[in-house]
Design a protein around this motif. Structure first.
Motif, PDB file in Angstrom:
ATOM      1  N   LEU A   1       0.849  -1.186   0.000  1.00 39.20           N
ATOM      2  CA  LEU A   1       0.000   0.000   0.000  1.00 39.20           C
ATOM      3  C   LEU A   1       0.886   1.237   0.000  1.00 39.20           C
ATOM      4  O   LEU A   1       1.854   1.329   0.748  1.00 39.20           O
TER       5      LEU A   1
ATOM      6  N   ALA B   1      20.411  10.015   8.421  1.00 40.55           N
ATOM      7  CA  ALA B   1      19.037  10.506   8.500  1.00 40.55           C
ATOM      8  C   ALA B   1      18.038   9.374   8.309  1.00 40.55           C
ATOM      9  O   ALA B   1      16.831   9.582   8.326  1.00 40.55           O
TER      10      ALA B   1
ATOM     11  N   ALA C   1      16.861   5.424   9.567  1.00 38.70           N
ATOM     12  CA  ALA C   1      16.976   4.486  10.697  1.00 38.70           C
ATOM     13  C   ALA C   1      16.062   3.300  10.444  1.00 38.70           C
ATOM     14  O   ALA C   1      15.117   3.378   9.652  1.00 38.70           O
TER      15      ALA C   1
ATOM     16  N   LEU D   1      13.946   0.024  12.436  1.00 34.77           N
ATOM     17  CA  LEU D   1      13.505  -0.641  13.669  1.00 34.77           C
ATOM     18  C   LEU D   1      13.077  -2.049  13.305  1.00 34.77           C
ATOM     19  O   LEU D   1      12.176  -2.238  12.490  1.00 34.77           O
TER      20      LEU D   1
ATOM     21  N   MET E   1      15.886   7.654  18.297  1.00 31.43           N
ATOM     22  CA  MET E   1      15.274   7.820  16.964  1.00 31.43           C
ATOM     23  C   MET E   1      14.025   8.679  17.063  1.00 31.43           C
ATOM     24  O   MET E   1      13.798   9.569  16.242  1.00 31.43           O
TER      25      MET E   1
ATOM     26  N   LYS F   1      15.770  15.639  12.735  1.00 34.95           N
ATOM     27  CA  LYS F   1      17.086  15.151  12.301  1.00 34.95           C
ATOM     28  C   LYS F   1      16.978  13.799  11.601  1.00 34.95           C
ATOM     29  O   LYS F   1      17.776  13.467  10.746  1.00 34.95           O
ATOM     30  N   LEU F   2      15.973  13.055  11.998  1.00 33.64           N
ATOM     31  CA  LEU F   2      15.750  11.758  11.358  1.00 33.64           C
ATOM     32  C   LEU F   2      14.636  11.925  10.335  1.00 33.64           C
ATOM     33  O   LEU F   2      13.554  12.412  10.655  1.00 33.64           O
ATOM     34  N   LYS F   3      14.936  11.507   9.105  1.00 36.52           N
ATOM     35  CA  LYS F   3      13.965  11.745   8.026  1.00 36.52           C
ATOM     36  C   LYS F   3      13.206  10.474   7.626  1.00 36.52           C
ATOM     37  O   LYS F   3      12.014  10.527   7.377  1.00 36.52           O
ATOM     38  N   GLY F   4      13.956   9.409   7.513  1.00 35.08           N
ATOM     39  CA  GLY F   4      13.325   8.181   7.025  1.00 35.08           C
ATOM     40  C   GLY F   4      13.414   7.058   8.048  1.00 35.08           C
ATOM     41  O   GLY F   4      14.444   6.892   8.714  1.00 35.08           O
ATOM     42  N   LEU F   5      12.318   6.323   8.196  1.00 31.62           N
ATOM     43  CA  LEU F   5      12.337   5.202   9.146  1.00 31.62           C
ATOM     44  C   LEU F   5      11.704   3.972   8.503  1.00 31.62           C
ATOM     45  O   LEU F   5      10.651   4.063   7.875  1.00 31.62           O
ATOM     46  N   TYR F   6      12.389   2.879   8.667  1.00 29.35           N
ATOM     47  CA  TYR F   6      11.935   1.611   8.093  1.00 29.35           C
ATOM     48  C   TYR F   6      11.655   0.691   9.280  1.00 29.35           C
ATOM     49  O   TYR F   6      12.556   0.352  10.043  1.00 29.35           O
ATOM     50  N   ILE F   7      10.391   0.343   9.461  1.00 29.03           N
ATOM     51  CA  ILE F   7      10.018  -0.479  10.612  1.00 29.03           C
ATOM     52  C   ILE F   7       9.551  -1.843  10.111  1.00 29.03           C
ATOM     53  O   ILE F   7       8.657  -1.939   9.268  1.00 29.03           O
TER      54      ILE F   7
ATOM     55  N   GLU G   1       9.781  12.291   7.474  1.00 30.04           N
ATOM     56  CA  GLU G   1       9.554  12.601   6.067  1.00 30.04           C
ATOM     57  C   GLU G   1       9.001  11.367   5.346  1.00 30.04           C
ATOM     58  O   GLU G   1       8.129  11.458   4.503  1.00 30.04           O
ATOM     59  N   PHE G   2       9.530  10.206   5.739  1.00 30.71           N
ATOM     60  CA  PHE G   2       9.116   8.988   5.043  1.00 30.71           C
ATOM     61  C   PHE G   2       9.150   7.799   5.999  1.00 30.71           C
ATOM     62  O   PHE G   2      10.182   7.507   6.607  1.00 30.71           O
TER      63      PHE G   2
ATOM     64  N   VAL H   1       8.246   3.704   6.380  1.00 32.91           N
ATOM     65  CA  VAL H   1       7.844   2.432   5.773  1.00 32.91           C
ATOM     66  C   VAL H   1       7.582   1.437   6.890  1.00 32.91           C
ATOM     67  O   VAL H   1       8.417   1.290   7.787  1.00 32.91           O
TER      68      VAL H   1
ATOM     69  N   LEU I   1       0.258   5.168  10.116  1.00 33.69           N
ATOM     70  CA  LEU I   1       0.977   6.424   9.926  1.00 33.69           C
ATOM     71  C   LEU I   1       1.968   6.365   8.769  1.00 33.69           C
ATOM     72  O   LEU I   1       2.580   7.370   8.401  1.00 33.69           O
ATOM     73  N   ALA I   2       2.131   5.172   8.168  1.00 33.56           N
ATOM     74  CA  ALA I   2       3.212   4.974   7.208  1.00 33.56           C
ATOM     75  C   ALA I   2       2.900   5.601   5.841  1.00 33.56           C
ATOM     76  O   ALA I   2       1.744   5.822   5.492  1.00 33.56           O
ATOM     77  N   ASP I   3       3.970   5.838   5.078  1.00 32.33           N
ATOM     78  CA  ASP I   3       3.808   6.266   3.687  1.00 32.33           C
ATOM     79  C   ASP I   3       3.674   5.052   2.786  1.00 32.33           C
ATOM     80  O   ASP I   3       2.979   5.094   1.796  1.00 32.33           O
ATOM     81  N   VAL I   4       4.387   4.003   3.191  1.00 35.66           N
ATOM     82  CA  VAL I   4       4.255   2.754   2.446  1.00 35.66           C
ATOM     83  C   VAL I   4       4.101   1.616   3.449  1.00 35.66           C
ATOM     84  O   VAL I   4       4.817   1.575   4.454  1.00 35.66           O
TER      85      VAL I   4
END
Lengths: 347, 545, 602
Positions: free
Chosen positions: A277, A311, A313, A315, B241, B249-255, B278-279, B281, B293-296
């Protein structure tokens, strides 16, 4: 120092305190039983494991009789075979014998003994217990007219689970396993009782009509709930999990908790995410994998290009496999180029 | 875990779960084992049946109390004082293992000095546990030939969690209860693969196998294997984070497979942080509160739909096997990562998961001897350095990874937010038997959700009576951070002045209330103690409905 | 010293109270008061003559003690007016006199010489009916607690074991295991704790030996337990008594309290350092709890279900500790044996069955009640000499000994000596002491069915043969008595009985088929008549009998027609009546009311 004895003419040896049945099992000598379970205290209720011991006036239950030096045991004699047959006939005379539709057909010890003893007809007939009460709990189905009073459920609940939710009530023919005052079961719902029940008296409610033995493939895996890491056998029919069991020889000794045993329905939940999605204008829209992957890769690359890899990260999860976690941190470190990676071990 | 690493050089369970049944003294502190590690609890009951003495230290009347010989009902957050008092008694009554202390530890003198003031009387005053019980606990524990300690989040989820762990470590060191079968110190892991996720270094400071990113040799090894230059700077942990995200300061997060909105302390803060990104996932099997809350959102396969391994609480690496296909277009997490990696220009080529595990083995000695072929016969406990090594049921047999184990001088610090006039109750959070973690799985199991449908707050009958709160009545629980409304469950499980809320329910998320203060070393939030107030809700419309 | 008063002693055992003793006691008190008589009114327990309750004894100082039987309200008035007031015994109510108290009266039979008494030998029952069970002084005055002093004073726990072994005393609960040996096993077992349990879970239908002893002589039980406890090294005793025995329990409670006050019980018994306390555990009246392992489970708070032996309780009993379980009667023998010696005890009885045995004589017998006989006298002596034979001149048919676990013995076996070996040889067991006499009007199939109904409903349900097997046995008997018996049923009964006997877990199941096997052995033709001729020879089984009126002798008095609840009897006054069989429900009312024996039951 071992104790030496003979079983069916074979010289055997076992530790002081062992029973005849335990010793026979260790030597691969088969003695039938319905109420014995190596994980539970000996019971001596079903009377199928009767054997003849030289010098004893009557047959004795091998599950409760400790071995003694020089003991001579016979596990198969015309007399004990006759008694075993009588016991099974008696049990069948008070049993619905509805194997056609029973959840446990093919996996039922009583059915198996009836088969081995070739019991098509029965010398005995008469009153049969019939119970109509439905237990209100959502996990366990209790068909008490199929109960053979082996007492394994009572013992496992008390001895292993430490709960003691059930016991035998009433006397004589009307003896019945139930919670106090015949209330609905209110326990930890671990289903240990279900796992030891030799007949269809106790089954999982959600197992109903999901498949018995034909067409079932068992897949051994590890439970995905808590850190105990119990070994599960997923009974798979087609692309569906019919039920969950566990083998007694694993590190969790075949015991499970309510989540491990009954908590697999989420797998087929309609809420499962089935397609990537992408949020556009605040709304999720379905995407193909190619679209999603290239979109994510682009955005990641852009952030890295604009702000440097730190910038970004990641999890990761204590729910995922080792391999996935390994690949995830490798992705963050080797591909993105940051050590900003963590997981939720603290919670 | 960081606590144990400091003391021993490794932060794992020292024993295997099956050894539990041969304990003759079992000391359970801050672990509701019967509900959270049900199968470990069965081994404990087995030991009790064989004659073991069971000591429980827990502020709540947890189910295991029924089987205990001694129940120390310490006040929330006073574990250090309790353990220090027990240590005081052991030293005073000469119940310590001098030989062990001499040969295998250092720092005894300062640790002993630190507990000098913790007489049983002082202990009683701080913890509320009668001094006789403190003395009895010390004597029972010290008398055990096979004594082991078990703990979980009741010890760690405090602002002074590391101190709690240090004091327990002092206890086992004092008694010399380490390095043998069925004796030791055992943190029970909450989730199925916490151990594995740690081992695999989803952590900002280490590579897989606890090899420091700052260690040049280690980094060189990984760079050679992965054929890429790696950073030597320690990264951000999960808490940092969130603050970095809030700070922009942190823009992108991949969970991957995580739901911090539900599981982290102070939900408001977490939500704000994630929205500032900003982004984002999120890769999961359900549309979690975080995924919203995710963009993808990337659909993943669940445990029954993939191959791999989990490492359980006693370091046992075990197979996960695919039984069914994932629904629709959902895919294995590993497949998704590999695709992403490819799209970003780095090739990850593995024919199957066993190759991934083999790579881990090449990089980390402790699992070098484990492979998929061996695991066909069952799990293997690391350390297992070679393929003919049987695995290691208990740790520290001859030496500690850091040589001599370190005693710590532990001072008692109260929890950071204690009840006051405005917020007179102590709130403790945790799990219950039927639901699991943030509920994403169990709340989608009909039977479980039928049996444990609603969020509730456990209130002692005395408090409930005083406030005229009936069992089942709706109450509002508020802290300085927010408030939630849920049903009252009047029970004598919590003590007077204490309430307990399980954190599985998003509609009344306990972590709206919890205090986002962290242990300075471990960065574990203080989920076990904060101050709240209760208000009865007058809801007549309930009657109408 | 106070001037001796005339004593009135009312028998207030459960049997006496049931017959109205409480009213008689109250009346006696009131009557004596009204008449200004200074008497000592007291109660005692059952002396065993249940057939003559209410029993009242009167002792005029210096004269023989006179026992009155079947004392009614009118009788007590008369006895007080005449005997108490004027020392003139009232002959018409008198049963016998006891010369040991003083001068005898003329023309009154001597108590010990009565046929009911003269073949009895009272050891266990020696105090029953003679002392006030609520008075420790009474017990002590009869030599009570001397045995304890002797045993504890001697200091050697093994001494008493040797005496009991030498006496040949065997367990009176039924199995007949040598008591001394049991104690010795337990004495030798090494353990920090041991227990002695008094099994007072008397459950055989018609048996009340233990109840009477507990009610009438509770201190004897306490003393027996003390000696057993000292001998085996137990500091705790339990009395497991069914809650249906409220009087026994309350008397025992009083006795325990008094024994504590006199330091016979407590943490330092008779300042010897020996600690002994007794607790009463009230059972819920489950027959199976008489089985020792089930009894232990019940005391432990578990469901009363037997477990397999070995281990025997002497090795692993209550709370897993070595335990001796002795029956009430066994324990009541102990103090007497200690005081009077092993030789004295073994002078009673036969070579292998020493001493006396208490029996509850019931059924079709003229003088039912509690009797104690030396082992070895014959059934005939018990039934005809002591019991006075069968009422209404009916013919003796059989006697059931050993309750539901026992068997029936026929007329041909009446000269069997009553001892463990001989009764077993004759095909039954001595058991705990129930003895039910049956006459020609009893249907043996029906008797067997009765006992099976009992054992089936008392089965704990643990083992399959007993739980389901006895049910099937009962059902087969039921259909035989209903005229639905089939060819092969007898063989099936025999096969199943044998399998239940061999395969059951505990004594209850193993012996449950005995009533069937012994009646089949002795009265097979009755079974055959039921099955093949659809006839009940004793005319008991309703579906198989018909009631008809013998025209010849019917006087047309209409009594039967009035008694018939379904108006099945028609006929004019002074003319023979007629029973419409379709309407008849076979209640037997007509048979009972007909004064001319003109109703034929067949």
């Amino acid at each position: 120092m071992g104790i030496k004895l003979t079983i069916d003419g074979k010289e055997v040896e076992a530790k002081n305190g062992a029973t005849i049945l335990q010793t026979a099992r260790d030597y691969g000598i088969y003695i039938p039983t319905l109420c014995d379970n190596p994980a539970l205290e000996p019971y001596g209720g079903c009377r199928l494991c009767l054997v003849e011991v030289e010098g004893m006036p009557k047959p004795t239950t091998s599950c409760t009789t400790p071995i003694t030096e020089g003991m001579k045991v016979k596990t198969v004699t015309p007399q004990v075979e006759r008694l075993r047959k009588t016991v099974i006939e008696l049990l069948l005379s008070d049993h619905p014998n509805d194997c056609m539709t029973c959840e446990r057909a093919g996996d039922c010890k009583l059915q198996e003994f009836a088969y081995f003893y070739g019991l098509r007809s029965n010398r005995f007939y008469g009153k049969r217990r019939q119970y109509t009460k439905q237990d209100g709990n959502p996990f366990l189905e209790r068909n008490m007219d199929k109960c053979i009073l082996c007492g394994q459920c009572v013992r496992v609940c008390n001895e292993v689970q430490g709960v003691g939710a059930i016991d035998i009530a009433y006397r004589g023919f009307d003896a019945k396993v139930c919670p106090s005052f015949e209330n609905d079961l209110n326990c930890e719902f671990c289903g240990q009782c279900v796992s030891v029940c030799p007949t269809g008296a106790l089954t999982g409610r959600i197992w109903s009509k999901k498949g018995r033995t034909i067409g079932i493939k068992e897949v051994e895996t590890t439970c995905s709930y808590c850190g105990c890491g119990c070994q599960l056998n997923l009974h798979v029919r087609g692309n569906e999990i019919a039920r969950v069991s566990s083998k007694p020889d694993n590190h969790n000794e075949g015991w499970l908790c309510v989540k491990g045993r009954f908590g697999y329905e989420f797998i087929t939940s309609p809420d499962r995410l089935t397609t990537p999605l992408i949020k556009r204008d605040g709304k999720f829209t379905e995407a193909t994998w190619d679209e999603a992957i290239s979109y994510v890769a682009e955005r990641f690359k852009k952030i890295i290009a604009d702000n440097g890899p730190d910038a970004m990260a990641g999890l990761s999860s204590a729910r995922c496999t080792n391999e996935e976690n390994f690949l995830f941190q490798k992705f963050m470190r080797a591909v993105v180029g940051t050590n900003n990676v963590d997981h939720c071990a603290r919670l | 875990m960081a606590g144990l690493v400091t003391v021993f050089g490794s932060g794992v369970m020292t024993n295997s779960v099956p050894e539990t049944e041969n304990n003759d003294v079992i000391f359970v502190i801050g672990s509701n084992t019967k509900e959270n590690h049900p199968i470990v609890a069965l081994r404990m009951l087995k030991a009790v049946k064989k004659g073991a003495k069971l000591i429980i230290a827990d502020p709540r009347r947890i189910p295991l109390v029924k089987h205990a010989h001694l129940w120390l009902k310490q006040r929330h957050g006073t574990d250090v004082a309790l353990i220090n008092s027990i240590l005081h008694v052991m030293i005073k009554e000469d119940l310590i293992n001098k030989k062990f202390i001499e040969e295998r530890t250092e720092g005894f003198t300062t640790a002993a000095a630190a507990v000098e003031g913790f007489t049983p009387e002082v202990g009683e005053k701080i913890t509320g546990v009668p001094k006789e019980k403190i003395i009895e606990a010390a004597r029972i524990y010290a008398a055990g030939k096979n004594a082991a300690i078990y703990y979980t989040m009741g010890i760690t989820q405090h602002s002074h969690g590391t101190d709690n762990v240090y004091s327990l470590a002092n206890l086992v060191l004092m008694a010399g209860n380490l390095g043998r079968e069925s004796v030791g110190l055992n943190p029970l892991r909450g989730q199925n693969n916490v151990q594995g996720a740690s081992d695999m270094a989803c952590a900002p400071n280490v590579f897989p196998g606890y090899q420091k990113v700052s260690d040049d040799a280690a980094r060189a090894k990984f760079e050679a294997e992965w054929k890429v230059k790696l950073q030597d700077k320690i990264g951000m942990n999960a808490i940092d984070m969130m603050y970095a995200a809030e700070a922009g300061k942190l823009k992108g997060l991949y969970i991957m497979g995580e739901n911090p909105v539900m599981s982290d302390a102070d939900q408001k803060h977490t939500l704000h942080a994630l929205k500032s990104l900003e982004f984002l996932v999120v890769q999961d099997i359900f549309m979690t509160q975080t995924a919203e809350l995710a963009d993808v959102v990337l659909p993943a396969a669940c445990f029954a739909e993939k191959d791999g391994t989990f490492t359980n609480t006693d370091r046992r690496v075990q197979r996960v096997r695919k039984a069914v296909n994932p629904p629709g277009n959902a895919r294995d997490d590993s497949w998704i990562i590999m695709q992403l990696s490819h799209a970003m220009g780095y090739e990850m080529n593995y024919a199957d998961m066993s190759e991934v595990f083999d790579e881990v083995g090449r990089l980390w000695q402790n699992v070098a001897g484990i492979n998929y072929r061996r695991m066909e016969k069952g799990g293997i406990q690391w350390p297992c350095p070679t393929t003919d090594h049987p695995g290691t049921p208990y740790m520290f047999k001859d030496k500690f990874p850091i040589g001599k184990a370190k005693f710590s001088a532990v001072k008692f610090n109260p929890s950071l937010e204690l009840p006051d006039d405005e917020y007179p109750f102590t709130l403790s959070t945790g799990r219950q038997l039927l639901q699991y973690h943030t509920g994403t799985m169990t709340r989608r199991v009909k039977a479980i959700d039928t049996a444990a449908h609603e969020a509730y707050v456990e209130i002692n009958p005395a408090d409930a009576g005083r406030m005229s709160i009936d069992n089942g009545a709706m109450v509002r629980v508020s802290s300085r951070r927010g408030s939630i409304t849920l049903k009252a469950k009047v029970t004598n499980v919590p003590d007077v002045g204490v309430v307990f809320i399980p954190f599985h329910y998003s509609e009344a998320a306990a972590n709206v209330l919890t205090n986002p203060v962290y242990d300075p070393i471990c960065k574990i939030p203080e989920l076990k103690v904060c101050a709240v107030k209760l208000e009865k809700i007058q809801e007549d419309k309930n009657h109408a409905a | 010293m106070e001037k001796a008063k005339t004593e009135i002693i009312v028998g207030m055992g459960t049997c006496g109270i049931t017959a109205g003793a409480a009213d008689i006691y109250a009346l006696a008190a009131e009557s004596a008061k009204t008449k200004g008589l200074d008497v000592r009114l007291s109660s005692t327990s059952c002396i065993g003559m249940c057939h003559s309750e209410v029993l009242v004894d009167v002792v005029t100082p210096g004269f023989a003690r006179v026992t009155y039987g079947n004392v009614t309200k009118e009788a007590i008035e008369e006895i007080i007016s005449s005997h108490v007031a004027a020392n003139v015994p009232v002959a018409k109510y008198v049963i016998a006199q006891m010369p040991s108290y003083g001068k005898t009266y003329d023309d009154i039979p001597i108590f010990g010489q009565m046929p009911y008494m003269n073949k009895q030998e009272r050891v266990v029952l020696s105090n029953c009916g003679f002392i006030d069970p609520l008075s420790i002084e009474d017990y002590i005055s009869k030599g009570g607690y001397e045995a304890v002093k002797k045993v504890i004073g001697g200091g050697d726990p093994k001494a008493a074991i040797e005496i009991i072994k030498a006496s040949g005393l065997r367990g009176r609960g039924g199995a007949g295991f040598p008591t001394g040996l049991k104690w010795e096993f337990c004495n030798k077992a090494v353990s920090d704790k041991k227990y002695i349990i008094c099994n007072a879970d008397e459950g055989d239908p018609g048996a009340f030996m233990d109840r009477s002893v507990l009610e009438g002589d509770p201190h004897a039980i306490i003393e027996g337990m003390l000696i057993a406890g000292f001998s085996i090294g137990a500091s705790y005793g339990y009395v497991y008594c069914r809650a249906e025995y409220p009087l026994a329990i309350s008397n025992l409670k009083v006795a325990i309290k008094e024994a504590h006050e006199r330091n016979f019980l407590g943490d330092n018994v008779l300042n010897s350092g020996f600690k002994f306390n007794i607790k009463i555990k009230e059972g819920a009246g489950a027959f199976v709890c008489g089985e020792e392992t089930a009894l232990i489970a019940s005391i432990e708070g578990l469901r009363g279900m037997p477990r397999a032996k070995p281990p025997f309780p002497a090795q692993k009993g209550l709370w897993g500790k070595p335990t001796v379980i002795n029956n009430v009667e066994t324990l009541a023998n102990i103090p007497r044996i200690i005081v009077k010696g092993a030789d004295w005890f073994s002078s009673f009885g036969t070579e292998k069955s020493k001493g006396t045995k208490v029996f509850a004589l019931a059924g079709k017998i003229n003088r039912g009640g509690l009797i104690e006989i030396p082992m070895g006298i014959t059934l005939r002596e018990i039934i005809y000499d002591i019991g006075g034979g069968i009422p209404n001149d009916r013919a003796f048919k059989a006697v059931q000994t050993g309750g539901p676990s026992g068997g029936c013995l026929t007329a041909a076996m009446l000269d069997t000596p009553v001892d463990y070996e001989s009764i077993a040889k004759a095909g039954s067991i001595v058991g705990s002491g129930g003895m039910i006499v049956m006459d020609e009007d009893d249907c043996m199939v029906n008797i067997a069915k009765y006992f099976l109904e009992f054992t089936q409903s008392e089965s704990c349900g643990k083992c399959t043969p007993c739980r389901i097997g006895t049910k099937r046995l009962y059902e087969i008997l039921e259909r035989i008595t209903e005229g639905k018996g089939r060819k092969g049923d007898l063989e099936l009964l025999e096969e199943l009985s044998e399998d239940i006997r061999l395969a059951s877990l505990c004594g209850l199941g193993q012996t449950a088929p005995n009533p069937i096997l012994s009646t089949l052995r002795n009265f097979r033709d009755e079974y055959v008549a039921h099955i093949e001729e659809k006839r009940c020879p004793a005319a008991v089984c309703k579906p198989l009998i018909t009631f008809t009126i013998i025209e010849k002798s019917c006087t047309g008095c209409m009594a039967c027609a009035r008694a018939c609840p379904t108006s099945a009897i028609t006929g004019e006054r002074k003319k023979p009546h007629f029973i419409t069989s379709e309407k008849c429900i076979k209640c037997g009312s007509c048979f009972d009311v007909c004064k001319f024996k003109s109703v034929l039951k067949k």
